[in-house]
Design an enzyme around this catalytic site. Structure first.
Site, PDB file in Angstrom:
ATOM      1  N   SER A  21       0.806  -1.227   0.000  1.00  0.00           N
ATOM      2  CA  SER A  21       0.000   0.000   0.000  1.00  0.00           C
ATOM      3  C   SER A  21       0.842   1.282   0.000  1.00  0.00           C
ATOM      4  O   SER A  21       0.511   2.227  -0.725  1.00  0.00           O
ATOM      5  CB  SER A  21      -0.964  -0.005   1.190  1.00  0.00           C
ATOM      6  OG  SER A  21      -1.894  -1.050   1.024  1.00  0.00           O
ATOM      7  N   LYS A  70     -10.306  -5.680  10.362  1.00  0.00           N
ATOM      8  CA  LYS A  70     -11.370  -4.951   9.648  1.00  0.00           C
ATOM      9  C   LYS A  70     -12.691  -4.934  10.414  1.00  0.00           C
ATOM     10  O   LYS A  70     -13.417  -3.945  10.380  1.00  0.00           O
ATOM     11  CB  LYS A  70     -11.565  -5.539   8.260  1.00  0.00           C
ATOM     12  CG  LYS A  70     -10.377  -5.251   7.368  1.00  0.00           C
ATOM     13  CD  LYS A  70     -10.528  -5.808   5.987  1.00  0.00           C
ATOM     14  CE  LYS A  70      -9.236  -5.518   5.227  1.00  0.00           C
ATOM     15  NZ  LYS A  70      -9.255  -5.972   3.862  1.00  0.00           N
ATOM     16  N   ASN A  91     -12.223  -1.020   5.806  1.00  0.00           N
ATOM     17  CA  ASN A  91     -10.807  -1.048   5.410  1.00  0.00           C
ATOM     18  C   ASN A  91     -10.241   0.346   5.159  1.00  0.00           C
ATOM     19  O   ASN A  91      -9.059   0.489   4.877  1.00  0.00           O
ATOM     20  CB  ASN A  91     -10.584  -1.947   4.183  1.00  0.00           C
ATOM     21  CG  ASN A  91     -10.970  -1.264   2.884  1.00  0.00           C
ATOM     22  OD1 ASN A  91     -11.816  -0.368   2.870  1.00  0.00           O
ATOM     23  ND2 ASN A  91     -10.358  -1.663   1.797  1.00  0.00           N
ATOM     24  N   GLY A 131     -13.189 -18.923   2.990  1.00  0.00           N
ATOM     25  CA  GLY A 131     -12.944 -17.939   4.036  1.00  0.00           C
ATOM     26  C   GLY A 131     -14.220 -17.209   4.401  1.00  0.00           C
ATOM     27  O   GLY A 131     -15.178 -17.166   3.614  1.00  0.00           O
ATOM     28  N   ALA A 135     -12.438  -9.615   5.129  1.00  0.00           N
ATOM     29  CA  ALA A 135     -12.342  -9.343   3.689  1.00  0.00           C
ATOM     30  C   ALA A 135     -13.574  -9.880   2.967  1.00  0.00           C
ATOM     31  O   ALA A 135     -14.105  -9.234   2.056  1.00  0.00           O
ATOM     32  CB  ALA A 135     -11.072  -9.968   3.117  1.00  0.00           C
ATOM     33  N   TYR A 221      -1.537 -11.950  -2.047  1.00  0.00           N
ATOM     34  CA  TYR A 221      -0.450 -11.794  -3.011  1.00  0.00           C
ATOM     35  C   TYR A 221       0.856 -11.842  -2.240  1.00  0.00           C
ATOM     36  O   TYR A 221       0.905 -11.502  -1.054  1.00  0.00           O
ATOM     37  CB  TYR A 221      -0.574 -10.449  -3.767  1.00  0.00           C
ATOM     38  CG  TYR A 221      -0.565  -9.271  -2.838  1.00  0.00           C
ATOM     39  CD1 TYR A 221       0.623  -8.661  -2.469  1.00  0.00           C
ATOM     40  CD2 TYR A 221      -1.742  -8.799  -2.261  1.00  0.00           C
ATOM     41  CE1 TYR A 221       0.646  -7.601  -1.570  1.00  0.00           C
ATOM     42  CE2 TYR A 221      -1.734  -7.746  -1.371  1.00  0.00           C
ATOM     43  CZ  TYR A 221      -0.538  -7.150  -1.022  1.00  0.00           C
ATOM     44  OH  TYR A 221      -0.527  -6.129  -0.119  1.00  0.00           O
TER      45      TYR A 221
END
Ligand SMILES: NC(=O)c1ccc[n+]([C@@H]2O[C@H](COP(=O)([O-])OP(=O)(O)OC[C@H]3O[C@@H](n4cnc5c(N)ncnc54)[C@H](OP(=O)(O)O)[C@@H]3O)[C@@H](O)[C@H]2O)c1
Length: 283
Positions: A21, A70, A91, A131, A135, A221
């Site tokens: 980020s 989150k 987020n 999951g 997220a 990632y």
């Protein structure tokens, strides 16, 4: 406590060393000529509230939140955007002029934008999501609104059930129970689990996939392939991508919330793909 005299935007998470980020936001800042300084902050698991309070009492103007905070960040905010309310997960935070903290969730639009860019999604697609964490709460409304059917498979079934209860008014969503399954295959499998080095992929029944047609997307990632991406390649999947594009898109929407300017993102995706390149389309 951490020092935050030198930056006014930050991403908070645990772990945080993997985050890209700061690089993305530096690029947006240069591209748009909007000066903002952005850093990554490691937060001990019990300290999110004290860290955010300290940040916003000092230099802090905007924040991103990553795993596992989150859901907790949602309760820190005293104002929420519509998508954050629906997700019950945040987020992106922005300090408003009256000192209120506005919470948003840009994960849904970030993922959907990237799936569209990759041509990995169509209306009516049947999607398996692995999951049921913060997220997933962030991405479900966007996928359901797009017209897809969702099946959730999670280590802790109770968490999958809670998420289905939360989102069933927005579309077709259910917990995956292997023996009750009636569909032939999934068009898209999204890995949205954390602890990417520990997760086991053999839980996905190969009979539900068509390797020449099913799209596989890991929202995670890293520089090497994630374990999930390696698994996709090992089973012969034709369409595989990691989550670096989602990261760029969700960051662009956060930047827009903070500055009211939407940066161009395709160039930054090209830069990031040189390091995090897993986008495979064998036709
Ligand atoms: N590319 C992007 O822009 C982007 C955006 C958002 C998130 N992410 C990534 O997505 C991942 C998930 O984030 P989150 O905020 O949802 O995290 P979270 O709220 O902590 O949720 C973690 C999820 O992973 C599952 N899990 C954890 N360890 C596992 C294991 N060893 N085996 C199987 N399942 C396991 C959990 O299952 P239980 O319910 O059983 O605990 C839960 O469903 C993170 O790695 C994050 O970095 C990427």
């Amino acid at each position: 406590m951490f020092k935050c005299q030198d930056f006014n935007y930050a991403v908070f998470g645990n772990p945080i060393n993997h985050t890209q980020s700061p690089i993305i936001h530096k690029y947006f800042s240069v591209q748009t000529n909007i000066l903002h300084t952005y850093q990554a902050v490691y937060v001990p698991l019990d300290s999110l509230y004290s860290f955010l309070s300290f940040f916003f009492k000092n230099n802090g103007v905007g924040a991103n939140i990553t795993a596992p905070f989150k859901k907790e960040a949602y309760f820190f905010c005293n104002k929420l955007t519509e998508q954050a309310k629906i997700a019950q997960s945040v987020n992106t935070l922005k300090k408003l002029k009256n000192q209120d903290i506005l919470g948003d969730n840009t994960d849904g639009i970030g993922l959907l934008s990237d799936l569209i860019r990759l041509n990995f999604i169509k209306k009516k697609y049947s999607i398996l999501i692995l999951g049921a964490g913060g997220a997933v709460q962030g991405i479900l409304f966007a996928l359901l609104s797009f017209g897809c059917s969702i099946f959730i498979l999670n280590r802790t079934v109770l968490n999958a059930e809670k998420i289905v209860t939360q989102f069933q008014k927005y579309g077709n969503i259910q917990v995956l129970k292997k023996n009750e399954l009636k569909i032939k295959y999934f068009d898209l499998v999204i890995n949205a689990r954390s602890k990417i080095s520990e997760t086991n992929n053999d839980i996905i029944p190969l009979s539900l996939l068509c390797l020449k047609k099913t799209h596989f997307y890991d929202i995670n990632y890293q520089k090497n392939n994630t374990k999930f991406i390696d698994w996709c390649i090992s089973i012969g999947a034709h369409f595989v991508s990691n989550g670096i594009g989602m990261l760029a898109f969700q960051a662009a929407h956060a930047f827009f919330l903070w500055h009211n300017v939407m940066p161009k993102i395709h160039y930054i995706i090209d830069i990031l793909r040189k390091t995090y390149s897993v986008e495979k389309k064998r036709v």
